[in-house]
Design a protein around this motif. Structure first.
Motif, PDB file in Angstrom:
ATOM      1  N   ARG A   1       2.435  55.010  34.348  1.00 47.84           N
ATOM      2  CA  ARG A   1       1.805  55.154  33.100  1.00 47.84           C
ATOM      3  C   ARG A   1       2.912  54.626  31.908  1.00 47.84           C
ATOM      4  N   ALA A   2       4.182  54.721  31.898  1.00 47.17           N
ATOM      5  CA  ALA A   2       5.034  54.279  30.904  1.00 47.17           C
ATOM      6  C   ALA A   2       4.936  52.834  31.136  1.00 47.17           C
ATOM      7  N   ILE A   3       5.013  52.156  32.396  1.00 48.91           N
ATOM      8  CA  ILE A   3       4.832  50.469  32.312  1.00 48.91           C
ATOM      9  C   ILE A   3       3.939  50.036  31.968  1.00 48.91           C
ATOM     10  N   GLU A   4       2.767  50.831  32.234  1.00 46.14           N
ATOM     11  CA  GLU A   4       1.361  50.537  31.673  1.00 46.14           C
ATOM     12  C   GLU A   4       1.031  50.520  30.498  1.00 46.14           C
ATOM     13  N   ALA A   5       1.568  51.455  29.719  1.00 44.24           N
ATOM     14  CA  ALA A   5       1.458  51.759  28.356  1.00 44.24           C
ATOM     15  C   ALA A   5       2.276  50.719  27.453  1.00 44.24           C
TER      16      ALA A   5
ATOM     17  N   PRO B   1      -6.953  56.773  33.890  1.00 39.73           N
ATOM     18  CA  PRO B   1      -5.615  57.451  33.730  1.00 39.73           C
ATOM     19  C   PRO B   1      -6.044  59.413  33.482  1.00 39.73           C
ATOM     20  N   ASP B   2      -7.165  59.637  32.909  1.00 37.33           N
ATOM     21  CA  ASP B   2      -7.198  60.917  32.882  1.00 37.33           C
ATOM     22  C   ASP B   2      -8.041  61.725  34.194  1.00 37.33           C
TER      23      ASP B   2
ATOM     24  N   ALA C   1      14.822  55.396  31.188  1.00 35.77           N
ATOM     25  CA  ALA C   1      14.851  55.879  30.104  1.00 35.77           C
ATOM     26  C   ALA C   1      13.481  55.980  29.412  1.00 35.77           C
ATOM     27  N   LEU C   2      12.748  54.759  29.515  1.00 31.86           N
ATOM     28  CA  LEU C   2      11.408  54.569  29.141  1.00 31.86           C
ATOM     29  C   LEU C   2      10.532  55.823  29.299  1.00 31.86           C
TER      30      LEU C   2
END
Length: 248
Positions: A15-19, A60-61, A221-222
């Motif tokens: 999710r962080a990579i996509e965001a 995502p949800d 870290a992201l």
């Protein structure tokens, strides 16, 4: 180098990579994403848990269920099972008299070098035929009764033709996009080995070179991930008996 992530950690990282809209390429065959490294053409690979759908295929949800079959085959031994979201709902172990005891060699390999077989060899060949018919009958029942999203498989090269050329047809072909070659050494297939393979498939994995450690640290870290495991066993490639090529 390898770092393992739990299913939850892998989901957070994805999710962080996509965001952050980080450039990434999804590889369907290996169920992983390739992340470029600024220093050159090298890439960091992020293998996704099998129960996480391919990026961009679900909301995502929304928790989307992933159903899959694990199929492990070596000479005379097979362990297989049907799983829903990581939970084994059905399994079967097959054994067959396919190995020449004195030589410890598969009858199929022996025939390639020695030609025609004697009575004992014919028995082993007959059991080989029945072995793959039983495997495919079980597979057909899974595909008839359930929706199968992925097929996680480990099978030796010499046995692949017998799987697909059995009188009882395999419910998928060599080029089925759902096929997923398990990137891990598999010991003699028994029920416990299949469950171990499933535990491996439920974890995410970062695969990279030592020089890419800074990039990996940045990604973790992201996502706010501070605790990851070193891979207990790195995949060391195919061998004649253990590995396979689906397109042989």
């Amino acid at each position: 180098m390898n770092k393992f992530l739990s299913k939850e950690q892998a989901s957070i990282l994805l999710r962080a990579i996509e965001a952050e809209k980080i450039a990434a390429v999804y590889e369907q065959e290996k169920h992983r994403i390739a992340l470029p490294v600024e220093s050159g053409n090298e890439q960091v690979y992020f293998r996704l848990p099998l129960v996480i759908p391919a990026p961009g295929t679900s909301q995502p949800d929304k928790k989307e269920q992933v159903n899959y079959v694990i199929l492990l085959i070596q000479s005379g031994n097979c362990a297989m099972g049907y799983f829903e979201n990581g939970v084994n709902l059905d399994h079967k172990v097959f054994r067959s008299y396919m190995v020449r005891k004195k030589q410890g060699k598969s009858q199929l390999k022996y025939l390639k070098t020695k030609g025609k077989s004697r009575a004992g060899s014919r028995v082993r060949l007959g059991e080989t035929v029945e072995f793959f018919e039983n495997i495919n009958e079980r597979l057909q029942s899974y595909f008839e009764d359930y929706r199968v999203d992925r097929i996680a498989i480990s099978c030796s090269k010499t046995l692949i033709p017998y799987l697909y050329n059995s009188k009882t047809a395999t419910p998928f072909d060599k080029h089925d996009p759902r096929l997923y070659k398990i990137p891990k050494h598999i010991h003699t297939p028994i029920y416990e080995v299949m469950l171990d393979a499933n535990r491996f498939l439920l974890r995410g994995e970062l695969i990279y070179e030592e020089a890419q450690q800074a990039k990996v640290n940045e990604l973790l870290a992201l996502a706010g991930i501070t605790d990851v495991d070193d891979a207990p066993e790195a995949y060391d490639g195919d061998t004649e008996e253990e590995g396979f090529d689906l397109w042989d």
